[in-house]
Design a protein around this motif. Structure first.
Motif, short mmCIF file in Angstrom:
data_model
loop_
_atom_site.label_atom_id
_atom_site.label_comp_id
_atom_site.label_asym_id
_atom_site.label_seq_id
_atom_site.Cartn_x
_atom_site.Cartn_y
_atom_site.Cartn_z
N ALA A 27 0.83 -1.21 0.00
CA ALA A 27 0.00 0.00 0.00
C ALA A 27 0.86 1.26 0.00
CB ALA A 27 -0.94 -0.01 1.19
N ARG A 28 2.01 1.22 0.67
CA ARG A 28 2.90 2.38 0.73
C ARG A 28 3.47 2.75 -0.65
NH1 ARG A 28 3.80 0.39 6.00
NH2 ARG A 28 5.48 -1.04 5.43
N LEU A 129 -5.98 -3.74 0.14
CA LEU A 129 -6.54 -2.97 1.24
C LEU A 129 -7.39 -1.85 0.67
CD1 LEU A 129 -3.53 -2.50 3.71
CD2 LEU A 129 -5.51 -4.00 4.00
N HIS A 130 -8.55 -1.64 1.26
CA HIS A 130 -9.41 -0.52 0.91
C HIS A 130 -9.92 0.08 2.21
CE1 HIS A 130 -12.05 1.99 -1.42
NE2 HIS A 130 -13.06 1.62 -0.65
N ALA A 131 -9.61 1.33 2.44
CA ALA A 131 -9.98 2.00 3.70
C ALA A 131 -9.49 1.17 4.89
CB ALA A 131 -11.48 2.25 3.77
#
Length: 194
Positions: A27-28, A129-131
């Motif tokens: 995600a980063r 990942l979402h939220a």
């Protein structure tokens, strides 16, 4: 832990500390339409189903979809960034906007579309990942995954690509690594992309 539904799978991954660390690392990178997919996800599910220690995976497949830069050099740079964050993991990063050429398929429209074209139904899966919540995707539902049933996706049922599917089964040796893994009696029955 017993898993019978997609919700059970998601809950298992939400509780898994290693998975969370890996997802947060990817995600980063802030990639468009990114997923950790295929073998890492499948192996985790099968290990939990069989209550066995974590199986070592050859790589952690990270895919994303970006038509603005389809160079392999960018994928290698992204792998290097993941290796800086978590050097003990075998990262493999591939932009799916160019990977259709590997199996001579029409261009993919998204990462989900790309996963749906992977060779096996049990590999056509991913996590993102979402939220800050784990999102699970399975192009053909979870039945084959949870029943540890091997069969080709529609893209690998035609004779030429079916040979690729058969070769992968021989190379991967999933039947030897997990007791419950078996080939479907009729490999092509009832497949619909979700």
């Amino acid at each position: 832990m017993q898993m019978k539904t997609e919700t059970d799978i998601v809950q298992m991954f939400e509780r898994d500390r290693e998975t969370r660390i890996l997802l947060e690392a990817v995600a980063r990178l802030d990639l468009p339409d990114w997923w950790i997919c295929a073998g890492y996800v499948r192996a985790k599910v099968w290990d939990v189903l069989e209550q066995k220690e974590a199986t070592a995976v050859a790589d952690i497949d990270v895919i994303y979809f970006d038509t603005s830069d389809t160079t392999e050099a960018t994928d290698q740079m992204l792998e290097a960034r993941l290796n800086e964050q978590l050097p003990d993991y075998p990262w493999s990063v591939k932009n799916q906007a160019r990977m259709h050429t590997k199996n001579d398929l029409p261009p993919y429209r998204s990462s989900r579309d790309a996963m749906a074209q992977f060779p096996e139904t049990v590999t056509a899966i991913g996590l993102t990942l979402h939220a800050d919540r784990v999102v699970f995707f399975s192009a053909y539902g979870v039945s084959d995954l949870l029943q540890q049933r091997l069969r080709p996706t529609p893209s690998f049922q035609a004779p030429a690509r079916h040979l690729i599917y058969r070769k992968r089964l021989a190379e991967k040796q999933w039947v030897k690594n997990w007791q419950g893994v078996h080939e479907a009696e009729n490999e092509t029955t009832g497949l619909k992309k979700i």
